[in-house]
Design a protein around this motif. Structure first.
Motif, PDB file in Angstrom:
ATOM      1  N   THR A 107       0.855  -1.194   0.000  1.00  0.00           N
ATOM      2  CA  THR A 107       0.000   0.000   0.000  1.00  0.00           C
ATOM      3  C   THR A 107       0.885   1.235   0.000  1.00  0.00           C
ATOM      4  OG1 THR A 107      -0.051   0.186   2.409  1.00  0.00           O
ATOM      5  CG2 THR A 107      -1.717  -1.237   1.393  1.00  0.00           C
ATOM      6  N   PHE A 108       0.283   2.373  -0.281  1.00  0.00           N
ATOM      7  CA  PHE A 108       1.070   3.613  -0.263  1.00  0.00           C
ATOM      8  C   PHE A 108       1.711   3.790   1.109  1.00  0.00           C
ATOM      9  CE2 PHE A 108      -1.889   5.188  -3.709  1.00  0.00           C
ATOM     10  CZ  PHE A 108      -0.902   5.288  -4.673  1.00  0.00           C
ATOM     11  N   MET A 109       3.030   3.903   1.142  1.00  0.00           N
ATOM     12  CA  MET A 109       3.791   4.194   2.362  1.00  0.00           C
ATOM     13  C   MET A 109       3.579   3.139   3.455  1.00  0.00           C
ATOM     14  SD  MET A 109       5.051   7.136   1.323  1.00  0.00           S
ATOM     15  CE  MET A 109       4.618   8.246  -0.056  1.00  0.00           C
ATOM     16  N   ARG A 110       3.099   1.964   3.055  1.00  0.00           N
ATOM     17  CA  ARG A 110       2.772   0.878   3.997  1.00  0.00           C
ATOM     18  C   ARG A 110       1.679   1.303   4.980  1.00  0.00           C
ATOM     19  NH1 ARG A 110       7.757  -2.516   6.076  1.00  0.00           N
ATOM     20  NH2 ARG A 110       6.410  -4.226   5.473  1.00  0.00           N
ATOM     21  N   LEU A 111       0.842   2.216   4.562  1.00  0.00           N
ATOM     22  CA  LEU A 111      -0.257   2.674   5.410  1.00  0.00           C
ATOM     23  C   LEU A 111      -1.429   1.697   5.317  1.00  0.00           C
ATOM     24  CD1 LEU A 111      -0.077   6.436   4.491  1.00  0.00           C
ATOM     25  CD2 LEU A 111       0.032   5.549   6.836  1.00  0.00           C
ATOM     26  N   PRO A 112      -2.321   1.717   6.299  1.00  0.00           N
ATOM     27  CA  PRO A 112      -3.527   0.899   6.180  1.00  0.00           C
ATOM     28  C   PRO A 112      -4.419   1.385   5.040  1.00  0.00           C
ATOM     29  CG  PRO A 112      -3.518   2.113   8.272  1.00  0.00           C
ATOM     30  CD  PRO A 112      -2.219   2.408   7.590  1.00  0.00           C
ATOM     31  N   VAL A 113      -5.228   0.474   4.535  1.00  0.00           N
ATOM     32  CA  VAL A 113      -6.198   0.801   3.493  1.00  0.00           C
ATOM     33  C   VAL A 113      -7.519   1.163   4.158  1.00  0.00           C
ATOM     34  CG1 VAL A 113      -7.520  -0.116   1.560  1.00  0.00           C
ATOM     35  CG2 VAL A 113      -5.099  -0.696   1.805  1.00  0.00           C
ATOM     36  N   ARG A 114      -8.124   2.232   3.683  1.00  0.00           N
ATOM     37  CA  ARG A 114      -9.442   2.614   4.157  1.00  0.00           C
ATOM     38  C   ARG A 114     -10.424   2.611   2.987  1.00  0.00           C
ATOM     39  NH1 ARG A 114      -9.091   5.629   9.112  1.00  0.00           N
ATOM     40  NH2 ARG A 114      -7.691   4.322  10.353  1.00  0.00           N
ATOM     41  N   GLU A 115     -11.635   2.249   3.285  1.00  0.00           N
ATOM     42  CA  GLU A 115     -12.671   2.245   2.244  1.00  0.00           C
ATOM     43  C   GLU A 115     -13.264   3.631   2.068  1.00  0.00           C
ATOM     44  OE1 GLU A 115     -14.417  -0.929   0.938  1.00  0.00           O
ATOM     45  OE2 GLU A 115     -12.385  -1.652   1.365  1.00  0.00           O
ATOM     46  N   ASP A 116     -13.102   4.459   3.092  1.00  0.00           N
ATOM     47  CA  ASP A 116     -13.860   5.698   3.142  1.00  0.00           C
ATOM     48  C   ASP A 116     -12.941   6.815   3.613  1.00  0.00           C
ATOM     49  OD1 ASP A 116     -15.733   7.734   4.255  1.00  0.00           O
ATOM     50  OD2 ASP A 116     -17.205   6.172   3.741  1.00  0.00           O
ATOM     51  N   ALA A 117     -13.131   8.028   3.087  1.00  0.00           N
ATOM     52  CA  ALA A 117     -12.268   9.146   3.447  1.00  0.00           C
ATOM     53  C   ALA A 117     -12.651   9.788   4.778  1.00  0.00           C
ATOM     54  CB  ALA A 117     -12.320  10.207   2.343  1.00  0.00           C
ATOM     55  N   ALA A 118     -13.769   9.402   5.305  1.00  0.00           N
ATOM     56  CA  ALA A 118     -14.231  10.032   6.543  1.00  0.00           C
ATOM     57  C   ALA A 118     -13.195   9.848   7.646  1.00  0.00           C
ATOM     58  CB  ALA A 118     -15.566   9.432   6.974  1.00  0.00           C
ATOM     59  N   GLY A 119     -12.907  10.908   8.345  1.00  0.00           N
ATOM     60  CA  GLY A 119     -11.959  10.828   9.444  1.00  0.00           C
ATOM     61  C   GLY A 119     -10.511  10.946   9.036  1.00  0.00           C
ATOM     62  N   LEU A 120     -10.276  11.080   7.751  1.00  0.00           N
ATOM     63  CA  LEU A 120      -8.897  11.230   7.280  1.00  0.00           C
ATOM     64  C   LEU A 120      -8.573  12.698   7.008  1.00  0.00           C
ATOM     65  CD1 LEU A 120      -8.432   8.339   4.697  1.00  0.00           C
ATOM     66  CD2 LEU A 120      -7.725   8.418   7.097  1.00  0.00           C
ATOM     67  N   ASP A 121      -7.327  13.070   7.218  1.00  0.00           N
ATOM     68  CA  ASP A 121      -6.863  14.390   6.814  1.00  0.00           C
ATOM     69  C   ASP A 121      -6.355  14.366   5.372  1.00  0.00           C
ATOM     70  OD1 ASP A 121      -7.191  15.701   9.430  1.00  0.00           O
ATOM     71  OD2 ASP A 121      -5.666  14.268  10.065  1.00  0.00           O
ATOM     72  N   ILE A 122      -5.622  13.334   5.072  1.00  0.00           N
ATOM     73  CA  ILE A 122      -5.057  13.225   3.728  1.00  0.00           C
ATOM     74  C   ILE A 122      -5.294  11.812   3.213  1.00  0.00           C
ATOM     75  CG2 ILE A 122      -2.926  13.299   2.365  1.00  0.00           C
ATOM     76  CD1 ILE A 122      -1.846  15.340   4.367  1.00  0.00           C
ATOM     77  N   ALA A 123      -5.848  11.731   2.015  1.00  0.00           N
ATOM     78  CA  ALA A 123      -6.114  10.442   1.384  1.00  0.00           C
ATOM     79  C   ALA A 123      -5.143  10.238   0.235  1.00  0.00           C
ATOM     80  CB  ALA A 123      -7.555  10.403   0.873  1.00  0.00           C
ATOM     81  N   SER A 174       6.876   2.742  -2.707  1.00  0.00           N
ATOM     82  CA  SER A 174       6.740   3.588  -1.517  1.00  0.00           C
ATOM     83  C   SER A 174       7.006   2.808  -0.235  1.00  0.00           C
ATOM     84  CB  SER A 174       5.339   4.216  -1.474  1.00  0.00           C
ATOM     85  OG  SER A 174       4.369   3.258  -1.132  1.00  0.00           O
ATOM     86  N   GLY A 175       7.090   1.484  -0.340  1.00  0.00           N
ATOM     87  CA  GLY A 175       7.443   0.683   0.827  1.00  0.00           C
ATOM     88  C   GLY A 175       8.828   1.004   1.353  1.00  0.00           C
ATOM     89  N   LEU A 176       9.642   1.666   0.535  1.00  0.00           N
ATOM     90  CA  LEU A 176      10.999   2.043   0.980  1.00  0.00           C
ATOM     91  C   LEU A 176      11.008   3.320   1.813  1.00  0.00           C
ATOM     92  CD1 LEU A 176      13.053   1.183  -2.219  1.00  0.00           C
ATOM     93  CD2 LEU A 176      13.139   0.024  -0.020  1.00  0.00           C
ATOM     94  N   MET A 177       9.907   4.043   1.821  1.00  0.00           N
ATOM     95  CA  MET A 177       9.860   5.291   2.580  1.00  0.00           C
ATOM     96  C   MET A 177       9.660   4.975   4.067  1.00  0.00           C
ATOM     97  SD  MET A 177      10.242   7.733   0.419  1.00  0.00           S
ATOM     98  CE  MET A 177      11.347   6.585  -0.427  1.00  0.00           C
ATOM     99  N   MET A 217      10.585   4.561  -7.824  1.00  0.00           N
ATOM    100  CA  MET A 217      11.271   4.896  -6.586  1.00  0.00           C
ATOM    101  C   MET A 217      11.433   6.408  -6.474  1.00  0.00           C
ATOM    102  SD  MET A 217      13.938   2.335  -5.108  1.00  0.00           S
ATOM    103  CE  MET A 217      15.083   2.529  -6.459  1.00  0.00           C
ATOM    104  N   VAL A 218      11.810   7.034  -7.572  1.00  0.00           N
ATOM    105  CA  VAL A 218      11.876   8.503  -7.574  1.00  0.00           C
ATOM    106  C   VAL A 218      10.494   9.077  -7.303  1.00  0.00           C
ATOM    107  CG1 VAL A 218      12.311  10.537  -8.999  1.00  0.00           C
ATOM    108  CG2 VAL A 218      13.879   8.595  -9.099  1.00  0.00           C
ATOM    109  N   GLY A 219       9.491   8.513  -7.956  1.00  0.00           N
ATOM    110  CA  GLY A 219       8.137   9.016  -7.764  1.00  0.00           C
ATOM    111  C   GLY A 219       7.673   8.896  -6.321  1.00  0.00           C
ATOM    112  N   ALA A 220       7.931   7.756  -5.700  1.00  0.00           N
ATOM    113  CA  ALA A 220       7.503   7.549  -4.323  1.00  0.00           C
ATOM    114  C   ALA A 220       8.239   8.509  -3.385  1.00  0.00           C
ATOM    115  CB  ALA A 220       7.751   6.103  -3.914  1.00  0.00           C
ATOM    116  N   THR A 221       9.494   8.768  -3.699  1.00  0.00           N
ATOM    117  CA  THR A 221      10.264   9.703  -2.871  1.00  0.00           C
ATOM    118  C   THR A 221       9.671  11.102  -2.979  1.00  0.00           C
ATOM    119  OG1 THR A 221      12.252   8.363  -3.194  1.00  0.00           O
ATOM    120  CG2 THR A 221      12.577  10.632  -2.481  1.00  0.00           C
TER     121      THR A 221
END
Lengths: 323, 323, 323, 323, 323, 323
Positions: free
Chosen positions: B21-37, B64-67, B300-304
């Motif tokens: 996943t992006f930045m090894r973050l959890p996956v959410r189904e919904d944007a509610a409660g998030l600051d940045i999606a 992005s797993g390298l970040m 890798m450049v893009g994820a950085t």
């Protein structure tokens, strides 16, 4: 003199012909009579991310066939100053990390006792630890060494994966703990990349390690970086360790933990050239991972850096232990 | 607080393990409660040359797993400042461009209405248009935005192929025409490459867009480029769009319309770091095309760059809408 | 005017469509009526290390499809200044080096006699020799030419492999010996790499060739390098030869004898742009080897340099021989 | 006779030299006077998975340079039987699917009206639809055609992505619906791969299409497969469509929807050779996607199949419309 | 029924979109309520030659996105017969082999205790050992299992490198020694490649293992091979292990110890299909090494075999433990 | 006996460690005392299409590290039957074809005179000619040899490019003309690919060469092909030449003139195994071109075939010249 080892000349035998050895030098079974021994250590058991550096020594040998005999700027002739040969690969066990640490330590100690200085091609960065152990065992009087350390990571973490103390992210913490290195004479060059936590560098700084981030290196320029490295690591014998991931991954993609935004090779060569006068008495070049290097450029960069380092070591050797 | 999303730590779980996943973050189904999606938009229907950016989101997630968690220079901790998660991919139809524009606009508007700011991974550059439309629809009061635009092309052409108005060469002309962007607050950074005609930039200049060619950027240096970008795009909320082809193709070969002679990643990171203080309230990183990226370095450049942008957005969010 | 050749426009016909010719120009069978002829020379028989440049012309044609019509900085419009077309490939025999030298010499002489100036895509660097011979044969009054030579090697060795006089490491020694070049008007830019012996450059220096190592070029900066090249090679008609290995192998891996630590393309473009005013009356771009270029970036760099060189030639032609 | 087109001979001009055209044939601007026109259709807008077939025609031209003049088994000489030339690429718009269908239909109709039969290189499989439409428009009297269809998928789905009727998974359903093909004379060869649902083939079977799974083909052997194809598609003019994904992806990885377990090329060639006598009056070879073909083998297989098909068409043409 | 897991449909959501999970199935944190759990085990510490299988699970997930829901020949619908989900990756420590064996054993036992059967994606072949241990621990009453073993190597060596007992060349010797497998119910299919010594297979034969060399398999044909496997491994619950190197390296280059001359995938699929009726109650697919798989074909073959195996397991499960 | 050469064992020293020699055998400077000498000939000057086989010997050495000591079917132990070593690379001049022919002839003659039989790794197929010349010169009493020739081309053309008599398309015509081969004892296996003209094979057939097309080989099956080869080439000493392009390019893409539709390696191995009993007294394996072999599979196939051939030669040697 008749068995003074000389590299094969590319003007006589095409570079794609003949056996693939470091710098096209002859292979020796024994370090006796050598000033500098080029060795491979094919092991990647300490890798936490992408493996493959076990194949590094072979690809570095192949790429080193492009190196000629004389340094283009300093005009240093390492093979005239010193007896240099390819001593082959040290023994390793790809499935047993702790045994391999002992095997490498023992083999390095034997080389050192025979009077030869080692320039090693890895393998992963954990190998710096048994290299330093072997040098200390082989030449006990040397005392803690200084360290010039090119890398994008500090490699001074304590543990990984819930307690593992030996990975390619921990060698220099272990080496300081074991008294192999003098932390006040350690300089780390090119450090960058995001952090696990804001305190990642706390231990390193607390023991006196000088950390030069890539931002600082860029702001200072290569010549000033070299001067600072001379200041920190000087005043005694020093080890040089070159992690290929200090170079930007566009130039050196074949590595296990790439970090965008590193040195270009020209800058690194310029810093290395600025280290003349330091007493580099052993060195390694690590983390070249051929499976991630489709164009072979990583090994070419690595072999070029090895030649730069060899020139530094040959000059040191000729200065400290003239023939 | 218990569901504040945190990335998986590479010191605990190896980076090659677990879901990508992006930045090894959890996956959410919904944007509610998030600051940045963090969202992916797998679509390349606007591409005029080499396709493949539909595969960009997946490869960017992988890279992005390298970040890690903390910015190495500013020490910004985006996941402490904000609730950030991976919201998955927006709906697209690979064979229907106009439908996809609508699908993306709708999905982005919904996220914005839920209170989250989007950082999107493309996909081709045409996607900036529905992203801007969706933001305007989701938060109508924002008004025309400023734009910091990294690219080798101005992307302000009028039409292609005899009248086609929607391609990855036209999004910012459309966005200005639709009142989504304030042309006087647009700065384009890194523009280069040969021209179709000497008048290619006439429209852009006529509406007040500030074009910084790569030559000008090199002459000024990264810090001055950042200052100029602050001057032009400041004074209100701004969108940041990063076309990976602003980077030189040796570092980022995996893209559709490469132009030799671009930024190296270190320069781009330095410029991005110089944008602190701007009100970046949404962003995208586009034109990563995995089929043209054999070494994976482009992603890798893009994820950085995404991590750099995320830090800018997290700081803005914390500043403008404290918890 | 109706048959004035024009390139296909990427805004009308997608770049991946249609025949692959240099700069998307029309193909001509004959040089008559042309000012500048773009030619391919598919031959790598002079290569001492990695082969493959025989495939260079095709890949350069393909990559040149990304070039548009107008120079982004000088706004030079080469196709308005001059009649330029793709004249196809010259005859070669892949298994007979000496015959090929003669075939190329003859074909180049014929083009020159028809009034056209050649911009050639190699092929290996030995081809500069028959190009220079052909020009001298086709336009005898020109006299010895000046030379602007981008390379990482001096290519002025005497012999290889026990007496071989014609390889890609010897063309400029032969050309000076044959009176085709004026050694005092030769400038070599970007020279680097380890040496066979400390005396490798002695002959070149003894005849007056100005060697600028990469270290000197970096210290001076691109603008000063260009000024020095103007000083040395000016004062008469000059040939420009661009060995792609002058560029660092991260940007241009597809070449036969890569040397780490070269120019990045931005620097080379800046130097080339600084050559405006020199009388460049013929040129080549050589040593692009597609089999070693998995991403195709080498050819893209090569095509970009060809466009820069074409602009220089078109300006010279318009200046010296107005329509 | 003097302008009867002949391919360049590899014994005279090396295969890597000269322009890259289909089978090294001359390029013609116009179909007039040709028996068979080789055309490229660079378009991949109908692709539901991995894109890239827009680059297929160029790579097929390049690979076809390896084909010689005479069939090795039948000794058919297509260039003696027929006037064959490369007619270049048809017009397409990479960002507009519906417009491209019309552009292709029109161009194909024009070729057919000029008296030439088209052998087209795609592009994605949706292109069979405008090819069939163009043939019907250009030669209205032909009536519904038979079809020999090599593929791993039936391509008779109704819609995708919630209603999209035109993708590379639907062309033959559309063609049957439009009366372009006679479903009872359609044979599909090599069908395999997992199914969306157990009823995936219901429509195809309901209209009388003969589906030969790869399992059936293997059990029967190539000669019996060819005989069955003759039985089904015979009795009138037939179209041959060859999706490169009918070949196993180890032989042809460069395609958009690979399916493990396909034909090896030898089997496919044997089946094609067994089709002699069928009235193949037009054909296509589609789904070659160069970005997924690092070794170039896919295009080589594709070009080989094109030569086999060309021999079938040339024999048909000579039989049906002798000179 | 509402949480019965179903794969995402490629006709609705493009295959390149959304998270990359096994077969596009939902991810579950827990095995409870599942019939079959698809798991990844990212570990390559037992590898004696080329590493990289730690990256296998991710690439297999990606490739499995090409699988649809229904078996094309048997029309088996595994997701209707059983509740199947992606259970993520098991814990591993890349630098500690013995710890990883324990971690995997424990995790597998827990899954089995929860009532789910595991189909695991490696990782190297040593992982079959902790998988078998975990099954025995999780369901003690099963007793020694039969084994259907596809491989080019017997993997029944005793030790490597002077005494190492746990490598990917020893798992089945250990498993027999530990009573996990019944040697008389083991069949090894596809064995080939040169031998260390003429007695390499002596131990295996002495305990009753049935070795079918590739030569024997080719002579018999797939259907007879399957029949023999049924005969040997039948009569009780059996484990199926599929080493991707049983497939010829042209189809599956991405593996650690390739052996030329193996099965093509079509043959392997046919054999697998012939195993219907055997009681396959757990399985693994191992030795997929992405760094050696530039085209991605290895993972595609691997994912295809996983689907075949999943169908076998789903049928067994439905037969032995109906809902 | 103490210097009887033995290969390094992969169970003791990992295969990626140590020097890269043929079959991991020791390197010898001199053929004296050897029964069979493995040699490399790094030369590709006879190549008419894609070059690169000069790099073949190195990659074949690397790949041969995967071979073990004992043949899996015949249980032949070549290193017990014979003294076999790696004799390094023969001298070549990459820029001088005629000189290289002489250098190779001389070196081969010297090896033969020393009593050793050569198994050579090319290099291009022209090298068979100096190999045959050298054998005749080194052992004049042998007389014209029989030939078992695996290839997709007959290589009996007369001239190329307007009169060139020495290319990789002509060696066997020259060898027959020079009396080195007995044309009635030549069998060519696997011939395929389109023809320059219908008479391409006329000369070969006129002198009595037995041509087996791939179609005939497939129809007969491997065992009958081997029997026919025994019939034709038997009755005296024979040379075996294996052009890697006899294998289908999916298995062996790294070659200069690939032809779709060839043998799979399993078939070729089966034919080779069927040649036991023939008196194979020298052999070569040619046309492996690493630059076109991204996965390395070509060299792996080549090394496997070399081991098969070595077993044949070792048995012949033991039979004809027992120790």
């Amino acid at each position: 003199m008749s068995d003074w080892p000389r590299p094969v000349d590319g003007v006589t035998v095409p570079r794609f012909a003949g056996p693939s050895t470091f710098m096209r030098l002859p292979v020796r079974e024994d370090a006796a009579g050598l000033d500098i021994a080029l060795i491979g250590i094919p092991f990647d058991g300490g890798t936490t991310n992408r493996p493959g550096t076990r194949h590094g020594p072979r690809q570095l040998r192949e790429a080193s066939g492009l190196m000629r005999r004389v340094h283009p700027i300093s005009l240093t002739e390492p093979y005239t100053l010193c007896r240099v040969a390819d001593l082959g690969d040290l023994p390793t066990n790809p499935t047993d990390l702790m045994q391999t640490l002992d095997l490498v330590t023992g083999a390095v100690a034997k080389i050192r006792k025979a009077g030869a200085w080692a320039l090693a091609a890895g393998g992963d960065h954990l190998l710096s630890l048994p290299l330093l152990r072997g040098i200390a065992e082989g030449e006990p009087g040397l005392g803690p060494l200084g360290l010039v350390h090119f890398d994008s990571h500090s490699d001074t973490n304590d543990t990984y994966f819930g307690g593992t103390r030996y990975t390619h992210g921990t060698p220099f913490r272990r080496a300081v703990e074991e008294g192999l290195l003098d932390p006040k004479r350690i300089v780390q060059i090119g450090i960058r990349g995001s952090l696990y936590s804001a305190g990642d560098m706390d231990w390193a700084r607390s023991v006196g390690i000088r950390i030069m981030t890539i931002e600082e290196c860029v702001d200072l320029g290569p010549d000033a970086v070299a001067a600072e490295a001379q200041r920190v690591a000087g005043g005694g014998p020093a080890y040089l360790t070159f992690d290929i991931d200090s170079i930007d991954p566009a130039f050196a993609p074949g590595t296990g933990t790439p970090e965008v935004g590193g040195f270009n090779p020209r800058e690194a060569m310029r810093i290395l050239r600025g280290l003349r006068g330091l007493d580099i008495i052993a060195a390694d070049l690590v983390e070249v991972s051929p499976p991630y290097d489709p164009s072979g450029n990583t090994a070419m960069v690595g072999a070029t850096m090895m030649f730069e380092i060899l020139c530094l070591m040959a000059e040191t050797r000729a200065r400290l232990r003239p023939l």
